[in-house]
Design a protein around this motif. Structure first.
Motif, PDB file in Angstrom:
ATOM      1  N   PRO A  94      -1.818  -4.836  -2.270  1.00 57.67           N
ATOM      2  CA  PRO A  94      -3.056  -3.962  -2.584  1.00 57.67           C
ATOM      3  C   PRO A  94      -2.968  -2.568  -2.458  1.00 57.67           C
ATOM      4  O   PRO A  94      -2.750  -2.328  -1.222  1.00 57.67           O
ATOM      5  N   GLY A  95      -2.924  -1.658  -3.440  1.00 59.89           N
ATOM      6  CA  GLY A  95      -2.936  -0.565  -3.000  1.00 59.89           C
ATOM      7  C   GLY A  95      -1.441   0.446  -2.737  1.00 59.89           C
ATOM      8  O   GLY A  95      -1.451   1.447  -2.388  1.00 59.89           O
ATOM      9  N   GLN A  96      -0.573  -0.346  -2.864  1.00 56.93           N
ATOM     10  CA  GLN A  96       0.937   0.247  -2.719  1.00 56.93           C
ATOM     11  C   GLN A  96       1.215   0.886  -3.793  1.00 56.93           C
ATOM     12  O   GLN A  96       1.060   0.299  -4.781  1.00 56.93           O
ATOM     13  N   SER A  97       1.783   2.007  -3.804  1.00 58.42           N
ATOM     14  CA  SER A  97       2.532   2.758  -4.915  1.00 58.42           C
ATOM     15  C   SER A  97       4.043   2.597  -4.827  1.00 58.42           C
ATOM     16  O   SER A  97       4.706   2.027  -3.916  1.00 58.42           O
ATOM     17  N   VAL A 130       1.072  -3.668  -9.871  1.00 57.05           N
ATOM     18  CA  VAL A 130       0.139  -4.621  -9.782  1.00 57.05           C
ATOM     19  C   VAL A 130       0.270  -5.635  -8.438  1.00 57.05           C
ATOM     20  O   VAL A 130       1.224  -6.025  -8.186  1.00 57.05           O
ATOM     21  N   ALA A 131      -0.936  -5.759  -7.579  1.00 55.44           N
ATOM     22  CA  ALA A 131      -0.848  -6.393  -6.374  1.00 55.44           C
ATOM     23  C   ALA A 131      -0.315  -7.720  -6.640  1.00 55.44           C
ATOM     24  O   ALA A 131      -0.646  -8.421  -7.605  1.00 55.44           O
ATOM     25  N   GLY A 132       0.643  -8.203  -5.732  1.00 55.65           N
ATOM     26  CA  GLY A 132       1.276  -9.584  -5.946  1.00 55.65           C
ATOM     27  C   GLY A 132       2.331  -9.710  -6.739  1.00 55.65           C
ATOM     28  O   GLY A 132       3.328 -10.493  -7.145  1.00 55.65           O
ATOM     29  N   GLN A 133       2.752  -8.261  -7.369  1.00 55.95           N
ATOM     30  CA  GLN A 133       4.011  -8.371  -8.532  1.00 55.95           C
ATOM     31  C   GLN A 133       5.183  -8.560  -7.655  1.00 55.95           C
ATOM     32  O   GLN A 133       5.412  -7.808  -6.470  1.00 55.95           O
ATOM     33  N   LEU A 134       6.194  -9.304  -7.993  1.00 58.40           N
ATOM     34  CA  LEU A 134       7.572  -9.340  -7.408  1.00 58.40           C
ATOM     35  C   LEU A 134       8.441  -8.364  -7.928  1.00 58.40           C
ATOM     36  O   LEU A 134       8.509  -8.196  -9.314  1.00 58.40           O
TER      37      LEU A 134
END
Length: 140
Positions: A94-97, A130-134
């Motif tokens: 979450p919040g990672q660019s 999106v958070a959790g996206q691989l």
């Protein structure tokens, strides 16, 4: 010679009509038309230009066509995803660019180049994650 005879001779010379002056006008016209009927003769340089340029242009066109059709293509197309031994799979937090992912993946390279590779590897339409996206990222 009277004034009227002199005047008519001048008019005859100007218009090339009958009389002695008219004869000169006809002779000049005949010489001009004879000159226009002489065949065209080309010098050696003229023949070279007249015949050589089309031959040279045709040869160049044949060489271009031969290169286009006979030299094999070096690029190959594939529909398989670009997954090689030089990639790793990572999960987006979450919040990672995308910038942070690029810096983490390969800190020694320019992050913009790494970001471009990540977008290409994962076929992303935008830089929104999106958070959790691989995601596949290049290995350092």
């Amino acid at each position: 010679m009277s004034a009227s005879a002199t005047l008519s001779a001048v008019v005859a010379r100007r218009h090339g009509s009958a009389g002695a002056a008219g004869g000169l006008g006809r002779a000049a016209r005949r010489a001009r038309s004879a000159r226009s009927r002489t065949p065209l003769t080309l010098t050696r340089r003229g023949r070279l230009v007249f015949l050589g340029l089309p031959v040279l242009a045709g040869s160049a066109a044949l060489v271009v066509l031969a290169v286009i059709f006979l030299v094999p293509s070096t690029a190959t197309a594939t529909s398989e995803p670009v997954l090689g031994s030089g990639t790793e799979q990572t999960t987006v937090f979450p919040g990672q660019s995308l910038w942070e992912l690029a810096v983490t993946a390969d800190p020694d390279r320019d992050p913009r180049e790494v970001m471009d590779e990540i977008v290409e590897l994962n076929d992303l339409d935008s830089s929104v994650l999106v958070a959790g996206q691989l995601l596949e990222v290049p290995a350092a």
